[in-house]
Scaffold this motif. Structure first.
Motif, PDB file in Angstrom:
ATOM      1  N   LYS A 124       0.415 -14.145 -26.783  1.00 10.82           N
ATOM      2  CA  LYS A 124       0.915 -13.563 -27.991  1.00 10.82           C
ATOM      3  C   LYS A 124       1.356 -12.315 -27.933  1.00 10.82           C
ATOM      4  O   LYS A 124       2.235 -11.605 -27.703  1.00 10.82           O
ATOM      5  CB  LYS A 124       0.346 -13.838 -29.451  1.00 10.82           C
ATOM      6  N   GLU A 125       0.075 -11.428 -27.346  1.00 10.79           N
ATOM      7  CA  GLU A 125       0.294 -10.051 -27.436  1.00 10.79           C
ATOM      8  C   GLU A 125       1.333  -9.499 -26.101  1.00 10.79           C
ATOM      9  O   GLU A 125       2.116  -8.621 -26.286  1.00 10.79           O
ATOM     10  CB  GLU A 125      -1.003  -9.435 -27.043  1.00 10.79           C
ATOM     11  N   VAL A 126       1.141 -10.251 -24.849  1.00 10.07           N
ATOM     12  CA  VAL A 126       1.763 -10.109 -23.760  1.00 10.07           C
ATOM     13  C   VAL A 126       3.319 -10.548 -24.046  1.00 10.07           C
ATOM     14  O   VAL A 126       4.341  -9.611 -23.755  1.00 10.07           O
ATOM     15  CB  VAL A 126       1.408 -10.943 -22.621  1.00 10.07           C
TER      16      VAL A 126
ATOM     17  N   GLN B  34       8.867  -8.383 -25.322  1.00  9.76           N
ATOM     18  CA  GLN B  34      10.249  -8.598 -26.175  1.00  9.76           C
ATOM     19  C   GLN B  34      10.544  -6.974 -26.466  1.00  9.76           C
ATOM     20  O   GLN B  34      11.692  -6.419 -26.569  1.00  9.76           O
ATOM     21  CB  GLN B  34       9.971  -9.326 -27.310  1.00  9.76           C
ATOM     22  N   SER B  35       9.409  -6.050 -26.698  1.00  6.75           N
ATOM     23  CA  SER B  35       9.573  -4.860 -27.093  1.00  6.75           C
ATOM     24  C   SER B  35       9.996  -3.885 -25.966  1.00  6.75           C
ATOM     25  O   SER B  35      11.066  -2.975 -26.086  1.00  6.75           O
ATOM     26  CB  SER B  35       8.106  -4.335 -27.335  1.00  6.75           C
ATOM     27  N   VAL B  36       9.423  -4.249 -24.608  1.00  7.88           N
ATOM     28  CA  VAL B  36      10.055  -3.523 -23.670  1.00  7.88           C
ATOM     29  C   VAL B  36      11.722  -3.961 -23.419  1.00  7.88           C
ATOM     30  O   VAL B  36      12.438  -3.147 -22.867  1.00  7.88           O
ATOM     31  CB  VAL B  36       9.386  -3.606 -22.122  1.00  7.88           C
ATOM     32  N   SER B  37      11.793  -5.103 -23.355  1.00  8.03           N
ATOM     33  CA  SER B  37      13.323  -5.621 -23.417  1.00  8.03           C
ATOM     34  C   SER B  37      14.335  -4.967 -24.276  1.00  8.03           C
ATOM     35  O   SER B  37      15.266  -4.613 -23.949  1.00  8.03           O
ATOM     36  CB  SER B  37      13.320  -7.427 -23.615  1.00  8.03           C
ATOM     37  N   SER B  38      13.817  -4.647 -25.750  1.00  4.89           N
ATOM     38  CA  SER B  38      14.664  -3.934 -26.490  1.00  4.89           C
ATOM     39  C   SER B  38      15.054  -2.667 -26.016  1.00  4.89           C
ATOM     40  O   SER B  38      15.969  -2.136 -26.308  1.00  4.89           O
ATOM     41  CB  SER B  38      13.887  -4.208 -27.971  1.00  4.89           C
ATOM     42  N   THR B  39      13.815  -1.884 -25.596  1.00  2.00           N
ATOM     43  CA  THR B  39      13.840  -0.669 -25.328  1.00  2.00           C
ATOM     44  C   THR B  39      14.798  -0.558 -23.922  1.00  2.00           C
ATOM     45  O   THR B  39      15.540   0.263 -23.988  1.00  2.00           O
ATOM     46  CB  THR B  39      12.658  -0.258 -24.918  1.00  2.00           C
ATOM     47  N   GLN B  40      14.774  -1.389 -23.063  1.00  2.58           N
ATOM     48  CA  GLN B  40      15.589  -1.478 -22.119  1.00  2.58           C
ATOM     49  C   GLN B  40      17.342  -1.543 -22.442  1.00  2.58           C
ATOM     50  O   GLN B  40      17.963  -0.969 -21.738  1.00  2.58           O
ATOM     51  CB  GLN B  40      15.393  -2.664 -20.745  1.00  2.58           C
ATOM     52  N   GLN B  41      17.348  -2.505 -23.245  1.00  5.25           N
ATOM     53  CA  GLN B  41      18.947  -2.501 -23.625  1.00  5.25           C
ATOM     54  C   GLN B  41      19.341  -1.158 -24.403  1.00  5.25           C
ATOM     55  O   GLN B  41      20.341  -1.020 -24.385  1.00  5.25           O
ATOM     56  CB  GLN B  41      18.879  -3.695 -24.848  1.00  5.25           C
ATOM     57  N   ILE B  42      18.407  -0.437 -25.062  1.00  5.45           N
ATOM     58  CA  ILE B  42      18.740   0.711 -25.903  1.00  5.45           C
ATOM     59  C   ILE B  42      19.056   1.553 -24.678  1.00  5.45           C
ATOM     60  O   ILE B  42      20.045   2.680 -24.955  1.00  5.45           O
ATOM     61  CB  ILE B  42      17.816   1.145 -26.747  1.00  5.45           C
ATOM     62  N   THR B  43      18.246   1.872 -23.721  1.00  4.09           N
ATOM     63  CA  THR B  43      18.455   2.829 -22.861  1.00  4.09           C
ATOM     64  C   THR B  43      19.514   2.575 -21.739  1.00  4.09           C
ATOM     65  O   THR B  43      20.255   3.572 -21.513  1.00  4.09           O
ATOM     66  CB  THR B  43      16.999   2.964 -21.751  1.00  4.09           C
ATOM     67  N   LYS B  44      19.807   1.315 -21.692  1.00  2.00           N
ATOM     68  CA  LYS B  44      21.022   1.085 -20.886  1.00  2.00           C
ATOM     69  C   LYS B  44      22.392   1.370 -21.691  1.00  2.00           C
ATOM     70  O   LYS B  44      23.561   1.959 -21.132  1.00  2.00           O
ATOM     71  CB  LYS B  44      20.836  -0.417 -20.520  1.00  2.00           C
TER      72      LYS B  44
ATOM     73  N   LYS C 194       8.696  -6.874 -15.083  1.00  2.00           N
ATOM     74  CA  LYS C 194       8.368  -7.408 -13.984  1.00  2.00           C
ATOM     75  C   LYS C 194       6.794  -7.672 -14.038  1.00  2.00           C
ATOM     76  O   LYS C 194       6.349  -8.809 -13.960  1.00  2.00           O
ATOM     77  CB  LYS C 194       8.776  -7.088 -12.481  1.00  2.00           C
ATOM     78  N   GLU C 195       6.100  -6.568 -14.098  1.00  2.00           N
ATOM     79  CA  GLU C 195       4.529  -6.517 -14.446  1.00  2.00           C
ATOM     80  C   GLU C 195       4.099  -7.470 -15.419  1.00  2.00           C
ATOM     81  O   GLU C 195       2.956  -8.196 -15.310  1.00  2.00           O
ATOM     82  CB  GLU C 195       4.082  -5.328 -14.362  1.00  2.00           C
ATOM     83  N   LEU C 196       4.931  -7.470 -16.673  1.00  2.00           N
ATOM     84  CA  LEU C 196       4.526  -7.984 -17.856  1.00  2.00           C
ATOM     85  C   LEU C 196       4.789  -9.414 -17.657  1.00  2.00           C
ATOM     86  O   LEU C 196       3.813 -10.175 -18.209  1.00  2.00           O
ATOM     87  CB  LEU C 196       5.241  -7.409 -18.931  1.00  2.00           C
ATOM     88  N   LYS C 197       5.759  -9.698 -17.208  1.00  2.00           N
ATOM     89  CA  LYS C 197       5.941 -11.332 -16.974  1.00  2.00           C
ATOM     90  C   LYS C 197       4.987 -11.918 -15.902  1.00  2.00           C
ATOM     91  O   LYS C 197       4.559 -13.087 -16.209  1.00  2.00           O
ATOM     92  CB  LYS C 197       7.472 -11.363 -16.389  1.00  2.00           C
TER      93      LYS C 197
END
Length: 292
Positions: free
Chosen positions: A5-7, A12-22, A260-263
């Motif tokens: 659950k934590e991973v 999801q958090s990193v994916s949202s951040t990536q969308q914002i930075t992109k 990649k590392e998290l997945k």
């Protein structure tokens, strides 16, 4: 090891951040094109005006060109740091602040009264927190970046120098080279720095002056100074978008590597959980078989 659950939540958090930075990188790229067009169009005019001024004013060095070239004992100095209104652009703003501090702490300004005229909210916030005396009337020019708004700040510096309030004025800004390169420049705005010319090369041009040479020089100098000030602000504006585009691009790439590392961690954790469950089932089955 973190739970599934934590991973998953971190993915999801990193994916949202990536969308914002992109998205921020794309916005910065669009703004950069407009800002780059403005500075590229202004540079030839600014350089030609400066060259014309140097040529027209040559030969009058013994009298001085006008009030803006008057050299006097330096007691009070005005520094104009040009930053941005927002962050997330790497070391763009901190480089300007560091250059200003180096200038203030230099041997040239030791013991002098220093006042700051910030352009941009980031420089305003920084120098306000440090307690420097400030002129805080012009730091919001990037909210509506036009020549008229920037001209007001330039006229304040010019008029204050002419009235003797300041004995030197410096501009500190990022010069735009390309998307990945911005060079911090510290320029003496006032008094006007005399341009050294090669004596072996005859660059003089015979002009016809109407109504008079003095009138032309008096008109050109204030206009040239305002253009120089405006050019510094436009250079900084283009540099800001280039720095933000680079910073957001790197942030997007870093987010991709982290994903990649998290997945991989998620798959390993999931595999370990499944293996554990299988071992528990097998162990239970063997226990039942032994009991029977």
């Amino acid at each position: 090891m973190a739970s599934l659950k934590e991973v998953k939540e971190r993915i999801q958090s990193v994916s949202s951040t990536q969308q914002i930075t992109k998205a921020m990188k794309m916005v910065a790229a669009a703004k950069l094109r407009r800002a780059q067009d403005r500075i590229v169009q202004l540079r030839p005019y600014s350089e030609k005006l400066a060259a014309l001024l140097a040529n027209v004013s040559s030969g009058n060095n013994e009298e001085g060109m006008n009030t803006y070239s008057e050299e006097r004992e330096v007691r009070r100095v005005l520094i104009v740091p040009v930053s941005s209104d927002r962050g997330l652009c790497g070391a763009f703003n901190s480089n300007v602040v560091k250059a200003c501090r180096r200038l203030i702490e230099s041997d040239e300004l030791q013991g002098k009264e220093v006042e700051v005229l910030p352009i941009g909210k980031k420089s305003y916030d920084n120098f306000r927190k440090k307690g420097y005396p400030m002129v805080n009337d012009f730091y919001e020019v990037f909210g509506d970046l036009t020549f008229d708004n920037v001209r007001e700040a330039a006229e304040y510096a010019m008029n204050s120098y002419a009235e003797g309030k300041y004995d030197k004025v410096y501009l500190v800004y990022n010069e735009f080279k390309n998307v990945a390169t911005q060079i911090v420049q510290t320029e003496q705005f006032l008094p006007i720095v005399e341009i050294e010319q090669d004596e072996t090369v005859n660059t003089g041009i015979d002009y016809i002056y109407e109504p008079s040479k003095d009138f032309i020089v008096e008109e050109l100098i204030p206009k040239s100074l305002k253009i120089q000030f405006y050019k510094a602000v436009l250079e900084s504006n283009a540099s800001e978008h280039g720095a933000r585009m680079t910073a957001m691009g790197k942030a997007t790439d870093n987010a991709a590597e982290l994903l990649k590392e998290l997945k991989l961690t998620y798959n390993r954790t999931r595999q370990a959980a499944i293996t554990k469950e299988i071992l528990e089932i097998v162990g239970g089955a063997e226990a039942l078989a032994s009991a029977s």
